[in-house]
Write a protein that holds these residues in place. Structure first.
Motif, PDB file in Angstrom:
ATOM      1  N   ILE A   1      40.098  16.854  31.433  1.00 11.29           N
ATOM      2  CA  ILE A   1      39.946  18.192  31.998  1.00 11.29           C
ATOM      3  C   ILE A   1      38.617  18.304  32.730  1.00 11.29           C
ATOM      4  N   THR A   2      38.578  19.265  33.648  1.00 14.83           N
ATOM      5  CA  THR A   2      37.311  19.580  34.297  1.00 14.83           C
ATOM      6  C   THR A   2      36.560  20.559  33.405  1.00 14.83           C
ATOM      7  N   PRO A   3      35.248  20.651  33.547  1.00 17.80           N
ATOM      8  CA  PRO A   3      34.461  21.501  32.635  1.00 17.80           C
ATOM      9  C   PRO A   3      34.459  22.984  33.021  1.00 17.80           C
ATOM     10  N   TYR A   4      35.643  23.536  33.239  1.00 17.10           N
ATOM     11  CA  TYR A   4      35.777  24.956  33.562  1.00 17.10           C
ATOM     12  C   TYR A   4      36.666  25.614  32.520  1.00 17.10           C
TER      13      TYR A   4
ATOM     14  N   ALA B   1      35.115  17.705  38.930  1.00 15.13           N
ATOM     15  CA  ALA B   1      36.163  18.188  39.841  1.00 15.13           C
ATOM     16  C   ALA B   1      35.790  17.817  41.270  1.00 15.13           C
ATOM     17  N   ASP B   2      35.981  16.551  41.611  1.00 13.67           N
ATOM     18  CA  ASP B   2      35.669  16.118  42.981  1.00 13.67           C
ATOM     19  C   ASP B   2      36.947  16.020  43.800  1.00 13.67           C
ATOM     20  N   THR B   3      36.790  15.948  45.098  1.00 13.42           N
ATOM     21  CA  THR B   3      37.961  15.902  45.984  1.00 13.42           C
ATOM     22  C   THR B   3      38.297  14.474  46.407  1.00 13.42           C
ATOM     23  N   SER B   4      37.851  13.498  45.614  1.00 11.91           N
ATOM     24  CA  SER B   4      38.190  12.103  45.917  1.00 11.91           C
ATOM     25  C   SER B   4      39.009  11.457  44.797  1.00 11.91           C
ATOM     26  N   GLY B   5      38.950  12.013  43.599  1.00 15.35           N
ATOM     27  CA  GLY B   5      39.613  11.410  42.451  1.00 15.35           C
ATOM     28  C   GLY B   5      38.775  10.327  41.788  1.00 15.35           C
ATOM     29  N   GLU B   6      37.614  10.017  42.347  1.00 15.16           N
ATOM     30  CA  GLU B   6      36.779   8.937  41.824  1.00 15.16           C
ATOM     31  C   GLU B   6      36.255   9.219  40.419  1.00 15.16           C
ATOM     32  N   SER B   7      35.850  10.450  40.151  1.00 15.70           N
ATOM     33  CA  SER B   7      35.317  10.774  38.830  1.00 15.70           C
ATOM     34  C   SER B   7      36.382  10.566  37.756  1.00 15.70           C
ATOM     35  N   PHE B   8      37.601  10.961  38.044  1.00 16.41           N
ATOM     36  CA  PHE B   8      38.687  10.780  37.085  1.00 16.41           C
ATOM     37  C   PHE B   8      38.914   9.291  36.797  1.00 16.41           C
TER      38      PHE B   8
ATOM     39  N   LYS C   1      47.597   4.408  28.505  1.00 12.72           N
ATOM     40  CA  LYS C   1      47.908   5.525  27.616  1.00 12.72           C
ATOM     41  C   LYS C   1      48.675   6.614  28.345  1.00 12.72           C
ATOM     42  N   ARG C   2      49.085   7.623  27.578  1.00 14.58           N
ATOM     43  CA  ARG C   2      49.744   8.816  28.119  1.00 14.58           C
ATOM     44  C   ARG C   2      48.687   9.914  28.164  1.00 14.58           C
ATOM     45  N   ILE C   3      48.382  10.350  29.377  1.00 18.80           N
ATOM     46  CA  ILE C   3      47.242  11.241  29.588  1.00 18.80           C
ATOM     47  C   ILE C   3      47.665  12.493  30.349  1.00 18.80           C
ATOM     48  N   LEU C   4      47.227  13.644  29.831  1.00 20.83           N
ATOM     49  CA  LEU C   4      47.356  14.902  30.561  1.00 20.83           C
ATOM     50  C   LEU C   4      46.086  15.084  31.382  1.00 20.83           C
ATOM     51  N   VAL C   5      46.258  15.384  32.662  1.00 18.53           N
ATOM     52  CA  VAL C   5      45.123  15.604  33.554  1.00 18.53           C
ATOM     53  C   VAL C   5      45.231  17.024  34.097  1.00 18.53           C
ATOM     54  N   VAL C   6      44.237  17.852  33.806  1.00 17.79           N
ATOM     55  CA  VAL C   6      44.214  19.225  34.298  1.00 17.79           C
ATOM     56  C   VAL C   6      43.176  19.304  35.409  1.00 17.79           C
ATOM     57  N   GLY C   7      43.621  19.718  36.583  1.00 23.97           N
ATOM     58  CA  GLY C   7      42.732  19.787  37.739  1.00 23.97           C
ATOM     59  C   GLY C   7      42.810  21.115  38.448  1.00 23.97           C
TER      60      GLY C   7
ATOM     61  N   PRO D   1      44.084  14.433  45.562  1.00 21.17           N
ATOM     62  CA  PRO D   1      43.227  13.245  45.529  1.00 21.17           C
ATOM     63  C   PRO D   1      43.376  12.414  44.244  1.00 21.17           C
ATOM     64  N   ILE D   2      43.586  13.064  43.119  1.00 21.08           N
ATOM     65  CA  ILE D   2      43.806  12.317  41.874  1.00 21.08           C
ATOM     66  C   ILE D   2      45.100  11.516  41.975  1.00 21.08           C
ATOM     67  N   LEU D   3      46.146  12.134  42.496  1.00 19.61           N
ATOM     68  CA  LEU D   3      47.412  11.412  42.666  1.00 19.61           C
ATOM     69  C   LEU D   3      47.221  10.212  43.593  1.00 19.61           C
ATOM     70  N   HIS D   4      46.487  10.403  44.690  1.00 16.76           N
ATOM     71  CA  HIS D   4      46.224   9.290  45.604  1.00 16.76           C
ATOM     72  C   HIS D   4      45.413   8.192  44.919  1.00 16.76           C
ATOM     73  N   SER D   5      44.433   8.574  44.084  1.00 18.73           N
ATOM     74  CA  SER D   5      43.630   7.560  43.397  1.00 18.73           C
ATOM     75  C   SER D   5      44.469   6.761  42.401  1.00 18.73           C
ATOM     76  N   LEU D   6      45.562   7.347  41.937  1.00 25.21           N
ATOM     77  CA  LEU D   6      46.500   6.639  41.055  1.00 25.21           C
ATOM     78  C   LEU D   6      47.553   5.869  41.859  1.00 25.21           C
ATOM     79  N   ARG D   7      47.430   5.895  43.172  1.00 22.22           N
ATOM     80  CA  ARG D   7      48.355   5.231  44.108  1.00 22.22           C
ATOM     81  C   ARG D   7      49.735   5.875  44.133  1.00 22.22           C
ATOM     82  N   ALA D   8      49.776   7.159  43.795  1.00 24.32           N
ATOM     83  CA  ALA D   8      51.033   7.915  43.885  1.00 24.32           C
ATOM     84  C   ALA D   8      51.056   8.620  45.237  1.00 24.32           C
ATOM     85  N   ARG D   9      52.211   8.786  45.796  1.00 24.82           N
ATOM     86  CA  ARG D   9      52.356   9.404  47.116  1.00 24.82           C
ATOM     87  C   ARG D   9      53.165  10.699  47.003  1.00 24.82           C
TER      88      ARG D   9
END
Length: 177
Positions: free
Chosen positions: A80-83, A106-113, A125-131, A138-146
């Motif tokens: 999760i992001t710290p909000y 919460a960056d717009t590149s997905g790099e921090s995640f 693992k099985r991970i929930l990602v809240v953004g 950008p997180i989806l792109h960093s995971l190579r999902a389209r």
């Protein structure tokens, strides 16, 4: 005079020394868990106005719907992001399933995640990602999902992206909840 033949012999020895062998490429076999896993990527639920606001009543209901949807999914961790709105969206799952959480920027590149998942050795693992609306794609792109879209609307809170990564590739499924 005796030094001259020794120097010539030494020079000849050095000159005839075989060169270093050419480097042969080494095939790298990817670890079976690195860059793999199942990721449930969502935007935080509906929020009240303000920079770090809490959830609205509709947002609390959506967080409950998320809990009911994912409670039996075998989640291992929550990112999760710290909000407040992100934390509150995942709180039911965190509390009832006793899941560990990790904050990412919460960056717009997905790099921090990606950095945090690698740092905490959570691949496989099985991970929930809240953004947020501007960080999900950008997180989806960093995971190579389209994903089918390049943006999430300001009032879209009901989309769940399920990314499955394995050694054969990446699949993406999108559902509304």
């Amino acid at each position: 005079m005796r030094i001259l033949p020794i120097l010539l012999s030494l020079l000849l020895f050095v000159a005839c020394k075989p060169g270093r062998p050419a480097r042969q490429p080494v095939l790298v076999s990817e670890d079976t868990t690195f860059l793999t896993g199942t990721f449930y990527v969502i935007r935080h639920a509906e929020r009240n106005p303000g920079p770090d606001s809490t959830l609205t009543i509709a947002g609390e209901e959506r967080a409950g719907a998320l809990y009911r949807l994912l409670k039996d999914s075998g989640l291992n961790k929550i990112y999760i992001t710290p909000y407040k709105r992100s934390v509150a969206t995942a709180d039911s799952l965190r509390i009832h399933l006793h899941l560990d959480t990790c904050f990412y920027a919460a960056d717009t590149s997905g790099e921090s995640f990606i950095y945090q998942v690698t740092r905490h050795e959570d691949w496989g693992k099985r991970i929930l990602v809240v953004g947020h609306s501007n960080t999900i794609i950008p997180i989806l792109h960093s995971l190579r999902a389209r994903p089918h879209t390049d943006s999430i609307g300001e009032n879209e809170y009901d989309r769940l992206f399920i990314v499955r990564k394995n050694k054969d590739g990446t699949t993406l499924k999108e559902i509304c909840y």
